[in-house]
Design a protein around this motif. Structure first.
Motif, PDB file in Angstrom:
ATOM      1  N   ASP A  98      21.228  43.350 -26.022  1.00  0.00           N
ATOM      2  CA  ASP A  98      20.295  42.813 -25.025  1.00  0.00           C
ATOM      3  C   ASP A  98      20.891  41.600 -24.330  1.00  0.00           C
ATOM      4  OD1 ASP A  98      17.224  43.403 -26.944  1.00  0.00           O
ATOM      5  OD2 ASP A  98      18.495  44.753 -25.774  1.00  0.00           O
ATOM      6  N   GLU A 148      21.396  37.220 -15.847  1.00  0.00           N
ATOM      7  CA  GLU A 148      20.120  36.528 -15.649  1.00  0.00           C
ATOM      8  C   GLU A 148      20.092  35.151 -16.324  1.00  0.00           C
ATOM      9  OE1 GLU A 148      17.943  40.838 -15.963  1.00  0.00           O
ATOM     10  OE2 GLU A 148      16.998  39.140 -16.964  1.00  0.00           O
ATOM     11  N   TYR A 178      23.560  31.533 -22.277  1.00  0.00           N
ATOM     12  CA  TYR A 178      24.218  32.734 -22.780  1.00  0.00           C
ATOM     13  C   TYR A 178      25.121  32.403 -23.967  1.00  0.00           C
ATOM     14  CZ  TYR A 178      27.638  36.467 -23.167  1.00  0.00           C
ATOM     15  OH  TYR A 178      28.471  37.428 -23.670  1.00  0.00           O
ATOM     16  N   GLU A 226      23.355  42.758 -21.758  1.00  0.00           N
ATOM     17  CA  GLU A 226      22.674  43.378 -20.618  1.00  0.00           C
ATOM     18  C   GLU A 226      22.005  42.344 -19.712  1.00  0.00           C
ATOM     19  OE1 GLU A 226      21.671  47.566 -22.952  1.00  0.00           O
ATOM     20  OE2 GLU A 226      20.025  46.296 -22.278  1.00  0.00           O
ATOM     21  N   CYS A 227      21.585  41.219 -20.288  1.00  0.00           N
ATOM     22  CA  CYS A 227      20.889  40.176 -19.518  1.00  0.00           C
ATOM     23  C   CYS A 227      21.807  39.014 -19.141  1.00  0.00           C
ATOM     24  CB  CYS A 227      19.721  39.634 -20.334  1.00  0.00           C
ATOM     25  SG  CYS A 227      18.471  40.864 -20.682  1.00  0.00           S
TER      26      CYS A 227
END
Length: 149
Positions: free
Chosen positions: A29, A36, A42, A32-33
């Motif tokens: 996840d 964003e 991150y 994938e993000c």
């Protein structure tokens, strides 16, 4: 009695598999993000997830080497429950960290409290109570604690 041990072992195995799946899904996840999230968020989240995976791996090594049993883990939980009941620890965070045997995080929490006291974010009475709880938890975990801090 033997069947009971099999039930606990099966449940432990299921919980370990679920924890591994959760950590792997968390990494997926995160990737994938990635766009964003800002870079710091991150990196911090990925670092925390990898630390969790490392701790999970260490636990698996202990279980596989025979250095840890289900009874040991249940004993740790029981100690935390007894501490909560006896009011030895009043702060839920301290109870949680004690139950999970995380002296490093207890020390980090203590440092954060020292900072919060200095900047006026934490009252002296609450600081003293929580500091005593943390130092007691560290001592009960077999850690060396300073006489005066």
């Amino acid at each position: 009695m033997a069947s009971r041990g099999k039930t606990e072992t099966s449940k432990l195995k299921q919980n370990l598999e679920e924890q591994l799946d959760r950590l792997m899904q968390q990494l997926q996840d995160l990737e994938e993000c990635r766009e964003e999230l800002d870079t710091d968020e991150y990196e911090e989240t990925k670092k925390e997830t990898l630390e969790q995976l490392s701790e999970f791996n260490d636990s698996l090594k202990k279980i596989m080497s025979g250095n840890m049993t289900l009874v040991d883990e249940l004993s740790g939980m029981q100690l935390a429950i007894q501490a909560a009941i006896s009011q030895a620890f009043k702060t839920p965070e301290v109870i949680r960290l004690f139950a999970k045997k995380q002296p490093g995080q207890l020390r980090t929490r203590l440092a954060e409290m020292d900072r919060d006291l200095m900047v006026g974010k934490l009252e002296k009475d609450l600081y003293t109570q929580q500091k005593v709880e943390i130092l007691t938890a560290l001592r009960k975990l077999g850690e060396k604690v300073p006489m005066f801090n």
